[in-house]
Design a protein around this motif. Structure first.
Motif, PDB file in Angstrom:
ATOM      1  N   LYS A   1       3.669 -22.118 -58.381  1.00 51.92           N
ATOM      2  CA  LYS A   1       3.318 -20.628 -57.879  1.00 51.92           C
ATOM      3  C   LYS A   1       3.151 -19.470 -58.971  1.00 51.92           C
ATOM      4  O   LYS A   1       2.514 -19.299 -59.629  1.00 51.92           O
ATOM      5  CB  LYS A   1       3.780 -20.158 -56.500  1.00 51.92           C
ATOM      6  N   ASP A   2       4.225 -19.437 -59.774  1.00 55.92           N
ATOM      7  CA  ASP A   2       4.308 -18.679 -60.484  1.00 55.92           C
ATOM      8  C   ASP A   2       3.555 -18.862 -61.837  1.00 55.92           C
ATOM      9  O   ASP A   2       2.838 -17.795 -62.507  1.00 55.92           O
ATOM     10  CB  ASP A   2       6.232 -18.321 -60.994  1.00 55.92           C
ATOM     11  N   ALA A   3       3.333 -20.193 -62.303  1.00 56.03           N
ATOM     12  CA  ALA A   3       2.857 -20.733 -63.193  1.00 56.03           C
ATOM     13  C   ALA A   3       0.996 -20.014 -62.500  1.00 56.03           C
ATOM     14  O   ALA A   3       0.439 -20.060 -63.970  1.00 56.03           O
ATOM     15  CB  ALA A   3       2.454 -22.101 -63.791  1.00 56.03           C
ATOM     16  N   LEU A   4       0.763 -20.558 -61.970  1.00 54.38           N
ATOM     17  CA  LEU A   4      -0.782 -20.080 -61.406  1.00 54.38           C
ATOM     18  C   LEU A   4      -0.650 -18.051 -61.275  1.00 54.38           C
ATOM     19  O   LEU A   4      -2.201 -18.376 -61.634  1.00 54.38           O
ATOM     20  CB  LEU A   4      -0.596 -20.064 -59.869  1.00 54.38           C
ATOM     21  N   GLN A   5      -0.033 -17.848 -60.966  1.00 53.82           N
ATOM     22  CA  GLN A   5       0.171 -16.105 -60.474  1.00 53.82           C
ATOM     23  C   GLN A   5      -0.826 -15.711 -62.393  1.00 53.82           C
ATOM     24  O   GLN A   5      -1.352 -14.542 -62.124  1.00 53.82           O
ATOM     25  CB  GLN A   5       0.617 -15.741 -60.220  1.00 53.82           C
ATOM     26  N   ALA A   6       0.352 -16.299 -62.666  1.00 56.19           N
ATOM     27  CA  ALA A   6       0.317 -15.769 -64.515  1.00 56.19           C
ATOM     28  C   ALA A   6      -0.329 -15.473 -65.151  1.00 56.19           C
ATOM     29  O   ALA A   6      -1.253 -15.378 -65.923  1.00 56.19           O
ATOM     30  CB  ALA A   6       1.925 -16.645 -65.344  1.00 56.19           C
ATOM     31  N   LEU A   7      -1.886 -17.000 -64.670  1.00 57.81           N
ATOM     32  CA  LEU A   7      -3.310 -17.071 -64.907  1.00 57.81           C
ATOM     33  C   LEU A   7      -4.125 -15.715 -64.683  1.00 57.81           C
ATOM     34  O   LEU A   7      -4.127 -15.579 -63.523  1.00 57.81           O
ATOM     35  CB  LEU A   7      -3.216 -18.473 -64.718  1.00 57.81           C
ATOM     36  N   PRO A   8      -5.232 -15.928 -65.662  1.00 57.03           N
ATOM     37  CA  PRO A   8      -6.455 -14.741 -65.318  1.00 57.03           C
ATOM     38  C   PRO A   8      -6.987 -14.833 -64.183  1.00 57.03           C
ATOM     39  O   PRO A   8      -7.376 -16.446 -64.090  1.00 57.03           O
ATOM     40  CB  PRO A   8      -7.327 -14.544 -66.452  1.00 57.03           C
ATOM     41  N   ILE A   9      -7.697 -14.250 -63.484  1.00 59.32           N
ATOM     42  CA  ILE A   9      -8.214 -15.036 -61.951  1.00 59.32           C
ATOM     43  C   ILE A   9      -9.209 -15.554 -62.294  1.00 59.32           C
ATOM     44  O   ILE A   9      -9.601 -16.452 -61.751  1.00 59.32           O
ATOM     45  CB  ILE A   9      -9.159 -12.936 -61.556  1.00 59.32           C
TER      46      ILE A   9
ATOM     47  N   PHE B   1       9.115 -23.914 -51.509  1.00 59.62           N
ATOM     48  CA  PHE B   1       9.580 -23.653 -53.374  1.00 59.62           C
ATOM     49  C   PHE B   1       8.854 -23.297 -54.040  1.00 59.62           C
ATOM     50  O   PHE B   1       8.553 -24.122 -54.733  1.00 59.62           O
ATOM     51  CB  PHE B   1       9.449 -25.396 -52.756  1.00 59.62           C
ATOM     52  N   GLY B   2       7.893 -22.584 -53.979  1.00 60.84           N
ATOM     53  CA  GLY B   2       7.425 -21.878 -54.559  1.00 60.84           C
ATOM     54  C   GLY B   2       5.983 -22.447 -55.760  1.00 60.84           C
ATOM     55  O   GLY B   2       5.903 -22.757 -56.828  1.00 60.84           O
ATOM     56  N   VAL B   3       5.349 -23.762 -54.742  1.00 59.35           N
ATOM     57  CA  VAL B   3       4.191 -24.549 -54.734  1.00 59.35           C
ATOM     58  C   VAL B   3       3.467 -24.479 -53.876  1.00 59.35           C
ATOM     59  O   VAL B   3       3.133 -24.129 -52.650  1.00 59.35           O
ATOM     60  CB  VAL B   3       4.994 -25.842 -54.541  1.00 59.35           C
ATOM     61  N   VAL B   4       1.958 -24.349 -54.278  1.00 61.67           N
ATOM     62  CA  VAL B   4       0.781 -23.866 -54.022  1.00 61.67           C
ATOM     63  C   VAL B   4       0.227 -25.213 -53.657  1.00 61.67           C
ATOM     64  O   VAL B   4       0.015 -25.754 -55.085  1.00 61.67           O
ATOM     65  CB  VAL B   4      -0.452 -23.183 -54.954  1.00 61.67           C
ATOM     66  N   PRO B   5      -0.313 -26.394 -52.742  1.00 62.65           N
ATOM     67  CA  PRO B   5      -1.401 -27.191 -52.571  1.00 62.65           C
ATOM     68  C   PRO B   5      -2.635 -27.196 -53.049  1.00 62.65           C
ATOM     69  O   PRO B   5      -3.009 -26.371 -52.283  1.00 62.65           O
ATOM     70  CB  PRO B   5      -0.381 -28.138 -51.350  1.00 62.65           C
ATOM     71  N   LEU B   6      -3.130 -28.196 -53.128  1.00 64.09           N
ATOM     72  CA  LEU B   6      -4.815 -28.023 -52.922  1.00 64.09           C
ATOM     73  C   LEU B   6      -4.991 -29.649 -53.284  1.00 64.09           C
ATOM     74  O   LEU B   6      -4.590 -30.480 -53.433  1.00 64.09           O
ATOM     75  CB  LEU B   6      -5.334 -27.441 -54.874  1.00 64.09           C
ATOM     76  N   ALA B   7      -6.326 -29.464 -52.612  1.00 67.54           N
ATOM     77  CA  ALA B   7      -6.385 -31.656 -52.196  1.00 67.54           C
ATOM     78  C   ALA B   7      -6.981 -31.711 -53.214  1.00 67.54           C
ATOM     79  O   ALA B   7      -7.246 -31.196 -54.194  1.00 67.54           O
ATOM     80  CB  ALA B   7      -7.070 -31.532 -51.323  1.00 67.54           C
ATOM     81  N   GLY B   8      -6.139 -32.942 -53.738  1.00 72.88           N
ATOM     82  CA  GLY B   8      -6.460 -33.690 -55.248  1.00 72.88           C
ATOM     83  C   GLY B   8      -7.031 -35.122 -54.524  1.00 72.88           C
ATOM     84  O   GLY B   8      -6.932 -36.120 -55.587  1.00 72.88           O
ATOM     85  N   GLY B   9      -7.632 -35.357 -53.841  1.00 70.63           N
ATOM     86  CA  GLY B   9      -9.217 -36.915 -54.202  1.00 70.63           C
ATOM     87  C   GLY B   9      -8.911 -37.485 -52.381  1.00 70.63           C
ATOM     88  O   GLY B   9      -7.761 -36.496 -51.524  1.00 70.63           O
ATOM     89  N   ASN B  10      -9.094 -38.534 -51.794  1.00 71.26           N
ATOM     90  CA  ASN B  10      -8.847 -39.044 -50.816  1.00 71.26           C
ATOM     91  C   ASN B  10      -9.000 -40.393 -50.812  1.00 71.26           C
ATOM     92  O   ASN B  10     -10.384 -40.781 -51.487  1.00 71.26           O
ATOM     93  CB  ASN B  10      -9.621 -38.162 -49.542  1.00 71.26           C
ATOM     94  N   THR B  11      -8.391 -41.458 -50.609  1.00 72.08           N
ATOM     95  CA  THR B  11      -8.815 -43.102 -51.017  1.00 72.08           C
ATOM     96  C   THR B  11      -9.659 -43.326 -50.275  1.00 72.08           C
ATOM     97  O   THR B  11     -10.160 -44.565 -49.742  1.00 72.08           O
ATOM     98  CB  THR B  11      -7.003 -43.348 -50.869  1.00 72.08           C
ATOM     99  N   GLY B  12     -10.141 -42.469 -48.977  1.00 71.35           N
ATOM    100  CA  GLY B  12     -10.477 -43.145 -48.008  1.00 71.35           C
ATOM    101  C   GLY B  12      -9.585 -44.192 -46.494  1.00 71.35           C
ATOM    102  O   GLY B  12      -8.173 -44.008 -47.427  1.00 71.35           O
ATOM    103  N   ALA B  13     -10.462 -44.629 -45.617  1.00 71.16           N
ATOM    104  CA  ALA B  13      -9.563 -46.065 -44.785  1.00 71.16           C
ATOM    105  C   ALA B  13      -8.863 -47.242 -46.216  1.00 71.16           C
ATOM    106  O   ALA B  13      -8.941 -47.493 -46.525  1.00 71.16           O
ATOM    107  CB  ALA B  13     -10.412 -46.121 -43.534  1.00 71.16           C
ATOM    108  N   GLN B  14      -7.599 -46.917 -45.808  1.00 75.44           N
ATOM    109  CA  GLN B  14      -6.284 -48.171 -46.334  1.00 75.44           C
ATOM    110  C   GLN B  14      -6.415 -49.172 -45.770  1.00 75.44           C
ATOM    111  O   GLN B  14      -7.422 -49.017 -44.432  1.00 75.44           O
ATOM    112  CB  GLN B  14      -5.679 -47.750 -47.050  1.00 75.44           C
ATOM    113  N   MET B  15      -6.289 -50.411 -46.529  1.00 78.87           N
ATOM    114  CA  MET B  15      -6.274 -51.489 -45.746  1.00 78.87           C
ATOM    115  C   MET B  15      -4.502 -51.842 -45.113  1.00 78.87           C
ATOM    116  O   MET B  15      -3.492 -51.255 -44.804  1.00 78.87           O
ATOM    117  CB  MET B  15      -6.635 -52.718 -46.425  1.00 78.87           C
ATOM    118  N   GLY B  16      -4.384 -52.192 -44.179  1.00 78.29           N
ATOM    119  CA  GLY B  16      -3.375 -52.662 -42.877  1.00 78.29           C
ATOM    120  C   GLY B  16      -2.194 -53.184 -44.252  1.00 78.29           C
ATOM    121  O   GLY B  16      -1.134 -53.221 -43.470  1.00 78.29           O
ATOM    122  N   GLY B  17      -2.779 -53.688 -45.825  1.00 78.43           N
ATOM    123  CA  GLY B  17      -1.680 -54.767 -45.772  1.00 78.43           C
ATOM    124  C   GLY B  17      -1.529 -56.014 -46.072  1.00 78.43           C
ATOM    125  O   GLY B  17      -2.286 -56.485 -45.703  1.00 78.43           O
TER     126      GLY B  17
END
Length: 361
Positions: A255-263, A147-163
Motif C-alpha cells: 500500500k505505501d509503495a502504491l500511494q507513493a506513485l503519481p496517480i 496488512f498494508g496490502v492492496v489486491p487486484l485480480a491477476g488472472g484466472n485459470t478457468g475450471a481446473q481438473m479434479g487431479g
C-alpha cells in the motif's frame, strides 16, 4: 500601452503560479521522467507456462504504458522468497508486489479463499463480474487492508481438473486416508471426507507423487499439468475440479509503495493488471484444449469422472463447512453473504443464457 503591459505581467505571473502548483502536485506530474524500480515476487517457478508468464507480461505492459517510468523486476518462487511467503514479503515491503493465489493465506485471513476459488463456487466469468461490479473487490481490499496490502485480480485459470490419482475413486470411502496435495477450502472438505490434505508448492509435486509421499495431487489443468509431467507419476486423471471451478489469481501491492506513485502510474498498474487477468483466462482456455488432446492421444492418459454420489457428498460437506465458518467469523460471513447472493442470481440468469444450450448435442 501601460494597460497592455500590466495585463501581460499579470498573465505571466498567473502562468508561473499555475506551473508552480503543478510541479508540487505529484498526482498531476505525468511528465516526471524519473524511473521507479519495483520488485515483484511470485509463488510460481520462473517463466512457468501461464502462471509464471503472467507477471512477466504484466511487468512488460507496465514498462510500455509508463514509458519506462515504472520498471518491475520479476522473481520466481524461491529466487527471493519461498512460494508461500509472497504475502508477507509484500506486506513488510520486502517486495513492492507479488503474484499468487489468495487461498494460500487462509491461516492468516480465513476468508481469503473466496478470492481464489471455493468448492462448487463461481466460474471465472462469474468471479470477474462479482469482483469488478458486485462489490467483491472492495471486500477483498478491505480484508487485506490491515496488512498494508492492496489486491487486484491477476488472472484466472478457468475450471481446473479434479487431479491425478494412483488409485480409482469409486466411492467416498476411497478418499479415506488418501494423502492429497490440495489447497484452500478444498483441503478442509477433503479432511472431512477422511482424506489427508498436504500443502506443497507446484515445483515439488512430481517428486512427491512419484515417490509415494502423496497419493494424489491437483495442480491446475492440462496446460500446466503436462508441463510438470504429472502424467508420468500417476495413473488416473479425474474431473471435474469440484474444488476449484474457476481459480482467480492475485496481484498483491504494498500500500505505501502504491500511494507513493503519481496517480497516472497507479492507473497504469490497474489497467495492466486488468488486461493480464483477462489474457490469462483466454490463454488457459485455448491451451488446455490442446494439452488435453496431447495427454489423451499421445500419452494414453486414463481420464476418469468422479461418481455422482462422491460429488454430492463433497458438496454436502462443503455447505456444512462454509456455514460453520461463516457462523464463527464475522469477516468471513460478510464475504460469504455477498458471494452467495451473487452466485444464486448469476446461476439463475445463466439458466436462460450461457448454460441454456450447453448439453444439447
Amino acid at each position: 500601452m501601460m494597460r497592455r503591459s500590466v495585463k501581460a505581467i499579470v498573465a505571466l505571473i498567473a502562468s508561473m503560479l499555475i506551473s508552480a502548483c503543478d510541479s508540487n502536485d505529484s498526482t498531476s506530474n505525468v511528465e516526471d521522467i524519473s524511473t521507479v524500480e519495483w520488485t515483484l515476487v511470485t509463488s510460481w517457478p520462473k517463466g512457468f507456462p501461464g502462471l509464471g508468464e503472467a507477471p512477466e507480461h504484466f511487468a512488460e505492459k507496465v514498462n510500455i504504458l509508463s514509458r519506462g517510468r515504472l520498471q518491475i523486476k520479476v522473481y520466481g518462487a524461491g529466487e527471493l522468497v519461498p512460494s508461500f511467503d509472497v504475502f508477507n514479503a509484500v506486506s513488510k515491503g520486502t517486495a513492492q508486489m507479488g503474484h499468487s493465489a489468495a487461498y494460500y493465506w487462509q491461516k492468516k485471513i480465513p476468508a481469503s479463499p473466496f478470492f481464489a476459488s471455493i468448492p462448487f463456487g463461481m466460474t471465472a466469468q462469474e468471479m470477474n463480474a462479482w469482483l469488478h461490479y458486485g462489490g467483491g473487490l472492495e471486500l477483498w481490499q478491505e480484508l487485506y487492508a490491515p496488512f498494508g496490502v492492496v489486491p487486484l485480480a491477476g488472472g484466472n485459470t478457468g475450471a481446473q481438473m479434479g487431479g491425478w490419482f494412483n488409485k480409482e475413486i469409486t466411492t467416498i470411502d476411497d478418499l479415506s486416508g488418501l494423502k492429497m496435495r490440495l489447497p484452500g477450502f478444498g483441503a478442509d472438505v477433503l479432511k472431512r471426507a477422511g482424506g489427508i490434505p498436504v500443502s506443497l508448492p507446484g515445483g515439488e509435486l512430481f517428486t512427491a507423487l512419484e515417490t509415494g509421499a502423496i497419493d494424489a495431487t491437483e495442480w491446475v489443468g492440462p496446460y500446466n499439468d503436462l508441463a510438470f509431467g504429472l502424467h508420468n507419476a500417476a495413473k488416473y486423471y479425474y474431473y471435474p475440479g469440484w474444488h476449484e471451478p474457476g481459480t482467480n489469481l492475485e496481484f498483491l501491492i504494498n500500500k505505501d509503495a502504491l500511494q507513493a506513485l503519481p496517480i497516472d502510474l497507479r492507473e497504469v498498474i490497474k489497467v495492466a493488471a486488468r488486461a493480464v487477468s483477462q489474457d490469462m483466462l483466454d490463454e488457459y482456455t485455448f491451451k488446455n484444449v490442446q494439452a488435453l488432446d496431447i495427454l489423451l492421444n499421445e500419452h494414453d492418459v486414463s481420464l476418469k469422472v468422479f461418481p455422482d454420489d462422491v460429488l454430492l457428498r463433497l458438496k454436502q460437506l462443503t455447505n456444512e463447512l462454509l456455514v460453520e465458518k461463516s457462523d464463527s467469523d464475522p469477516a468471513l460471513k460478510k464475504v460469504y453473504d455477498s458471494y452467495y447472493r451473487f452466485l444464486i442470481d448469476v446461476r439463475q440468469y445463466g439458466r436462460f443464457t450461457e448454460n441454456a444450450d450447453v448439453n444439447i448435442d
